[in-house]
Design an enzyme around this catalytic site. Structure first.
Site, PDB file in Angstrom:
ATOM      1  N   GLY B  51       0.815  -1.199   0.000  1.00  0.00           N
ATOM      2  CA  GLY B  51       0.000   0.000   0.000  1.00  0.00           C
ATOM      3  C   GLY B  51       0.850   1.250   0.000  1.00  0.00           C
ATOM      4  N   SER B  52       0.349   2.330  -0.628  1.00  0.00           N
ATOM      5  CA  SER B  52       1.038   3.614  -0.543  1.00  0.00           C
ATOM      6  C   SER B  52       0.805   4.220   0.837  1.00  0.00           C
ATOM      7  CB  SER B  52       0.523   4.554  -1.637  1.00  0.00           C
ATOM      8  OG  SER B  52       0.929   4.078  -2.912  1.00  0.00           O
ATOM      9  N   GLY B  53       1.589   5.262   1.138  1.00  0.00           N
ATOM     10  CA  GLY B  53       1.461   5.917   2.431  1.00  0.00           C
ATOM     11  C   GLY B  53       2.626   5.611   3.356  1.00  0.00           C
ATOM     12  N   HIS B  54       3.541   4.731   2.887  1.00  0.00           N
ATOM     13  CA  HIS B  54       4.703   4.351   3.702  1.00  0.00           C
ATOM     14  C   HIS B  54       5.997   4.885   3.095  1.00  0.00           C
ATOM     15  CE1 HIS B  54       1.882   1.767   5.702  1.00  0.00           C
ATOM     16  NE2 HIS B  54       1.675   1.053   4.604  1.00  0.00           N
ATOM     17  N   LYS B 102       5.499  -7.962   2.523  1.00  0.00           N
ATOM     18  CA  LYS B 102       5.180  -7.687   3.923  1.00  0.00           C
ATOM     19  C   LYS B 102       3.934  -8.496   4.297  1.00  0.00           C
ATOM     20  CE  LYS B 102       4.813  -3.096   3.978  1.00  0.00           C
ATOM     21  NZ  LYS B 102       4.650  -2.904   2.515  1.00  0.00           N
ATOM     22  N   ASP B 107      -1.601  -8.291   0.594  1.00  0.00           N
ATOM     23  CA  ASP B 107      -0.304  -8.393  -0.077  1.00  0.00           C
ATOM     24  C   ASP B 107       0.071  -9.846  -0.315  1.00  0.00           C
ATOM     25  OD1 ASP B 107      -0.445  -5.833   1.501  1.00  0.00           O
ATOM     26  OD2 ASP B 107       1.456  -5.453   0.489  1.00  0.00           O
ATOM     27  N   HIS B 216      -0.263   1.127   9.854  1.00  0.00           N
ATOM     28  CA  HIS B 216      -1.500   1.737   9.362  1.00  0.00           C
ATOM     29  C   HIS B 216      -2.298   2.308  10.519  1.00  0.00           C
ATOM     30  CE1 HIS B 216      -0.366  -1.719   6.853  1.00  0.00           C
ATOM     31  NE2 HIS B 216      -0.604  -0.904   5.855  1.00  0.00           N
TER      32      HIS B 216
END
Lengths: 328, 328
Positions: B51-54, B102, B107, B216
């Protein structure tokens, strides 16, 4: 905040920096960060410093190809002349020292005094003032324009000239050229919290932004209801271009103030690049990240630096510091 | 937030990343970030994503010595198998591809499916699962332990082995060794805000912290009144050491979640180093910064990775990516 007590924040950070960067000499007691191999024979040494809270500026820019030393003050407070003199004495090889000074009243006074004291000790000192922020003249901490993101370009490019062994007059002239060719504009989307205060240092309601904010949260030009990333890019780029009409390509710094996610910074960079293309500005290099921060402020700034072939060559030259690193 | 509209955040960021990093190939439409010289003849290619945001994870780790490609999903949402297959096809030189995954349910499922599809296309695929977070087993997005900061160690060290031309079985074995030797623990001091929601994704009152938080914002072990940096370091390091008893020196990652100033992160690192010394743990290398973030979450995590001489050599090997860069 992730701290012990406000009184030890800077000393605690320097201890942690020493542990993370064995390639630097960190004098925690005297608050000076020095490249380990200083003084480097025959080479001019750049020394900078300023209030803490803007990391990685300046300590993260110490190393081969950039600063020889940095002096961190208390949070948002100028370092004292003693730190600067100590730094100059530690890094001077006999080729002289260039002080890179952001235009805040305390910094200017203290670097002036330090220059006199260092010269009394037989160190040749030159100074360059960075005053790149077009948002306001005269502000909470400043007479004249504030020094912000342009500092990174001055330190990198003049640092490369020093690393090549250019003499002090030449390094100083290059630093002045870069300072004169750099302009910035910042936007806050949320306030920052200093350790001493423990609560936001200014009041910025959710859903509003401050156009032209300074790196300590000083007021800017205008408070507005929230804008899109594209609208903010237009406001920031146009504010800079009103003051700088680049004939040559520019270096672009899209800088995060601290709490804005890298995901959003990259998106903002896309909009900045779109606006620059629409305005007919040629872009030579782009740097995106948190480089000149304001603790946990949300927001971003745009800095443009007009470069000729020589400045671009020096920008591309190798550098090895905690925060900027390439080519070596 | 510094965005246009929530729907275009990831595409906007990829466009901005492409402009900032001409040394990468960014396929905005298909959402794949690829090192420009891929496929590299004779060499195994590492592919990761999530996921994006990391950010900078994973796109900021693409380049020589680390990932060959990364697949960003929507914010906090797994990428889809099609992205992963496309990435694998773009980077496979015939020497095979290693998926670094991860441990989040989406995922894992999507990389499994992608591995089957890629193998149908004649690409040899191996996988390594990163599940380093000791805070909880089973969480909002996970069965078993969550994958967090250890991912950086897996991608760097296995990436170095791939860069040296080691065969797929060996690169996979090294990745497994690193994953097995890495443990993390995170702490949140403030919640994060996703673009889609536009307000904090969980409720963490001022003056409280969440021990063991996920990347998250998933709940951790315990909510507590605010602790000092030193107390948080003790809690995080001890949680890791309860699960990992290092006989060899460790790599230490002191990672910012996004909104915690670098000044505070360095101070926290000082406390982490103090606790490690008190516990008798030898430290080989230290990395401090925002590497595996959670948008604008305030807080930090500690990851330890026990290394032998070979893993340390691979850690020190040259790397050239947007976020990690040394030796070349």
């Amino acid at each position: 905040m992730l701290i012990n007590v406000p009184e030890t924040v800077v000393a605690d950070a320097l201890r942690g920096m020493a542990a993370a960067h064995p390639e630097l000499t960190v004098d925690v007691e005297n608050r000076v960060i020095i490249r380990r191999d200083a003084p480097v024979p025959g080479k001019v040494a750049l020394v900078s410093g300023g209030g803490s809270g803007h990391e990685p500026l300046h300590g993260g820019f110490v190393g081969p190809g950039m600063l020889a030393a940095a002096c961190p003050g208390e949070v948002f407070t100028s370092p004292v002349p003693d730190q600067m003199v100590r730094a100059a004495a530690a890094v001077d090889s006999g080729a002289g020292v260039l002080f890179v000074v952001k235009n805040y009243t305390g910094d200017v006074l203290n670097f002036d005094m330090a220059a006199e004291l260092a010269e009394d000790e037989g160190i040749q000192v030159a100074k360059v003032l960075v005053e790149d922020d077009v948002a306001v003249t005269d502000s909470l901490y400043t007479a004249g324009r504030r020094g912000t993101g342009g500092t990174l370009f001055v330190e990198k490019i003049a640092g490369a000239a020093a690393e090549e062994g250019q003499p002090l007059e030449r390094v100083e002239a290059i630093a002045r050229q870069v300072a004169g060719a750099s302009r910035s504009f910042g936007v806050a989307l949320g306030a920052c919290t200093t350790p001493a205060k423990g609560s936001p240092t200014f009041d910025l309601p959710a859903g509003e932004l401050e156009l032209g904010v300074g790196i300590h949260g000083e007021p800017g030009r205008e408070r507005r209801p929230m804008m899109t990333s594209g609208e903010i890019a237009e406001a920031a780029v146009d504010a800079v271009l009103t003051d700088l009409e680049p004939r040559n390509p520019v270096l672009v710094l899209v800088n995060g103030m601290g709490a804005t996610p890298l995901l959003e910074l990259y998106g903002f960079n896309g909009e900045v690049q779109r606006v620059l293309a629409e305005r007919g500005v040629a872009v030579a290099r782009v740097l995106v990240g948190n480089y000149v921060t304001s603790l946990d402020m949300a927001g971003a700034s745009v800095t443009l630096c007009q470069v000729d072939e020589e400045l671009l060559r020096l920008w591309d030259a190798p550098v090895r510091t905690p925060a900027l690193r390439w080519g070596m």
